[in-house]
Motif scaffolding. Sequence first.
Motif, PDB file in Angstrom:
ATOM      1  N   ARG A   1       0.727  -1.236  -0.062  1.00 60.63           N
ATOM      2  CA  ARG A   1       0.051  -0.007   0.026  1.00 60.63           C
ATOM      3  C   ARG A   1       0.809   1.392  -0.019  1.00 60.63           C
ATOM      4  NH1 ARG A   1      -3.959  -0.650   4.900  1.00 60.63           N
ATOM      5  NH2 ARG A   1      -4.995   1.182   3.933  1.00 60.63           N
ATOM      6  N   GLU A   2       1.948   1.240   0.633  1.00 56.68           N
ATOM      7  CA  GLU A   2       2.832   2.584   0.620  1.00 56.68           C
ATOM      8  C   GLU A   2       3.427   2.646  -0.693  1.00 56.68           C
ATOM      9  OE1 GLU A   2       2.917  -0.034   3.164  1.00 56.68           O
ATOM     10  OE2 GLU A   2       2.278   0.923   4.964  1.00 56.68           O
ATOM     11  N   ALA A   3       4.022   1.733  -1.313  1.00 56.32           N
ATOM     12  CA  ALA A   3       4.645   1.934  -2.867  1.00 56.32           C
ATOM     13  C   ALA A   3       3.418   2.202  -3.487  1.00 56.32           C
ATOM     14  CB  ALA A   3       5.164   0.483  -3.248  1.00 56.32           C
ATOM     15  N   ALA A   4       2.128   1.885  -3.448  1.00 57.26           N
ATOM     16  CA  ALA A   4       1.151   2.376  -4.458  1.00 57.26           C
ATOM     17  C   ALA A   4       0.758   3.694  -4.040  1.00 57.26           C
ATOM     18  CB  ALA A   4      -0.046   1.653  -4.136  1.00 57.26           C
ATOM     19  N   ARG A   5       0.848   4.162  -2.796  1.00 57.33           N
ATOM     20  CA  ARG A   5       0.403   5.487  -2.514  1.00 57.33           C
ATOM     21  C   ARG A   5       1.779   6.428  -3.085  1.00 57.33           C
ATOM     22  NH1 ARG A   5       0.252   6.971   3.787  1.00 57.33           N
ATOM     23  NH2 ARG A   5       2.358   5.924   3.585  1.00 57.33           N
ATOM     24  N   ASP A   6       3.193   6.045  -3.047  1.00 57.69           N
ATOM     25  CA  ASP A   6       4.116   6.728  -3.387  1.00 57.69           C
ATOM     26  C   ASP A   6       4.252   6.949  -5.070  1.00 57.69           C
ATOM     27  OD1 ASP A   6       5.325   6.981  -0.958  1.00 57.69           O
ATOM     28  OD2 ASP A   6       6.690   5.302  -1.150  1.00 57.69           O
ATOM     29  N   GLN A   7       3.603   6.121  -5.534  1.00 57.88           N
ATOM     30  CA  GLN A   7       3.333   5.922  -7.255  1.00 57.88           C
ATOM     31  C   GLN A   7       2.217   6.703  -7.555  1.00 57.88           C
ATOM     32  OE1 GLN A   7       4.852   4.795  -9.865  1.00 57.88           O
ATOM     33  NE2 GLN A   7       6.422   4.409  -8.488  1.00 57.88           N
ATOM     34  N   ARG A   8       1.022   7.020  -6.783  1.00 64.75           N
ATOM     35  CA  ARG A   8      -0.196   7.823  -6.751  1.00 64.75           C
ATOM     36  C   ARG A   8       0.519   9.392  -6.772  1.00 64.75           C
ATOM     37  NH1 ARG A   8      -4.860   6.891  -3.404  1.00 64.75           N
ATOM     38  NH2 ARG A   8      -5.781   8.324  -5.042  1.00 64.75           N
ATOM     39  N   ILE A   9       1.377   9.636  -5.816  1.00 66.31           N
ATOM     40  CA  ILE A   9       1.719  10.936  -5.637  1.00 66.31           C
ATOM     41  C   ILE A   9       2.639  11.396  -6.869  1.00 66.31           C
ATOM     42  CG2 ILE A   9       3.625  12.167  -4.263  1.00 66.31           C
ATOM     43  CD1 ILE A   9       2.555  10.685  -1.704  1.00 66.31           C
ATOM     44  N   LEU A  10       3.728  10.532  -7.331  1.00 64.18           N
ATOM     45  CA  LEU A  10       4.435  10.952  -8.471  1.00 64.18           C
ATOM     46  C   LEU A  10       3.561  11.091  -9.592  1.00 64.18           C
ATOM     47  CD1 LEU A  10       7.180   8.182  -8.138  1.00 64.18           C
ATOM     48  CD2 LEU A  10       7.534  10.591  -8.054  1.00 64.18           C
ATOM     49  N   ARG A  11       2.476  10.284  -9.678  1.00 59.25           N
ATOM     50  CA  ARG A  11       1.475  10.299 -11.121  1.00 59.25           C
ATOM     51  C   ARG A  11       0.872  11.693 -11.004  1.00 59.25           C
ATOM     52  NH1 ARG A  11       0.102   4.704 -10.336  1.00 59.25           N
ATOM     53  NH2 ARG A  11      -1.709   5.370  -9.716  1.00 59.25           N
ATOM     54  N   LEU A  12       0.428  12.057  -9.765  1.00 55.19           N
ATOM     55  CA  LEU A  12      -0.215  12.996  -9.611  1.00 55.19           C
ATOM     56  C   LEU A  12       0.681  14.666 -10.130  1.00 55.19           C
ATOM     57  CD1 LEU A  12      -2.564  15.231  -8.815  1.00 55.19           C
ATOM     58  CD2 LEU A  12      -1.544  15.261  -6.309  1.00 55.19           C
ATOM     59  N   GLY A  13       1.784  14.711  -9.737  1.00 57.26           N
ATOM     60  CA  GLY A  13       2.602  15.717 -10.115  1.00 57.26           C
ATOM     61  C   GLY A  13       2.833  15.307 -11.719  1.00 57.26           C
ATOM     62  N   GLU A  14       2.971  14.277 -12.277  1.00 54.68           N
ATOM     63  CA  GLU A  14       3.064  14.321 -13.909  1.00 54.68           C
ATOM     64  C   GLU A  14       1.766  14.531 -14.436  1.00 54.68           C
ATOM     65  OE1 GLU A  14       3.825   9.875 -14.077  1.00 54.68           O
ATOM     66  OE2 GLU A  14       6.003  10.408 -13.296  1.00 54.68           O
ATOM     67  N   HIS A  15       0.619  14.205 -13.898  1.00 63.15           N
ATOM     68  CA  HIS A  15      -0.553  14.599 -14.531  1.00 63.15           C
ATOM     69  C   HIS A  15      -0.719  16.104 -14.637  1.00 63.15           C
ATOM     70  CE1 HIS A  15      -2.364  10.600 -13.871  1.00 63.15           C
ATOM     71  NE2 HIS A  15      -1.571  10.244 -14.766  1.00 63.15           N
ATOM     72  N   VAL A  16      -0.537  16.753 -13.413  1.00 65.85           N
ATOM     73  CA  VAL A  16      -0.619  18.196 -13.636  1.00 65.85           C
ATOM     74  C   VAL A  16       0.341  18.831 -14.408  1.00 65.85           C
ATOM     75  CG1 VAL A  16      -0.706  20.369 -12.053  1.00 65.85           C
ATOM     76  CG2 VAL A  16      -1.653  18.024 -11.301  1.00 65.85           C
ATOM     77  N   ARG A  17       1.698  18.398 -14.288  1.00 69.46           N
ATOM     78  CA  ARG A  17       2.534  18.979 -15.383  1.00 69.46           C
ATOM     79  C   ARG A  17       2.548  18.947 -16.653  1.00 69.46           C
ATOM     80  NH1 ARG A  17       5.694  17.558 -10.944  1.00 69.46           N
ATOM     81  NH2 ARG A  17       6.256  15.557 -11.710  1.00 69.46           N
ATOM     82  N   ALA A  18       1.901  17.666 -16.987  1.00 70.10           N
ATOM     83  CA  ALA A  18       1.485  17.424 -18.350  1.00 70.10           C
ATOM     84  C   ALA A  18       0.408  18.387 -18.948  1.00 70.10           C
ATOM     85  CB  ALA A  18       1.074  15.931 -18.624  1.00 70.10           C
TER      86      ALA A  18
END
Length: 161
Positions: free
Chosen positions: A137-154
Amino acid sequence: MRPIDERAIRASLRNASRKEAADMNLPAGFRDIDFSRLDYLGWSDPKSPRRAYVLVEVDDTLAGVLLQQAEQRVIARAQCSWCDDVTLRNDVQLFTARKNGPAGRKGDTVGTLVCANFECSANVRRLPPLAYPGFDREAARDQRILRLGEHVRAFVRALDA
């Protein structure tokens, strides 16, 4: 996100005129915002409810975007394009942003479905439900945090295309 001040916010708005930047109203409680828990800062203008703003760091530079909220709410339960959370009970809203440069002056826009109150940073930091035995669950949360930043920047980069 690094702490920012009002002058930096106004200067960062990429798709806003000088008048629009000058007319911007900061979010309520701006001085109390904990920027260390944000991947981006987003808010609806308290004096102009259909106008919203998003600020994110793109290539180590603060990039601000003026958004326009759609007049009607999304009818079906939609998924936020930025935090990808399917379990949320909050509203998702269509926001559009005028493109930068000549395309924007012609009226070209880019749209996205986003949590209506811009709470994506908090959403991605919650532990996801246990999907299967042994699910990290922690790794999944870390991935979601990374993807959020990528989506907003895109989204912000799409305004230059």
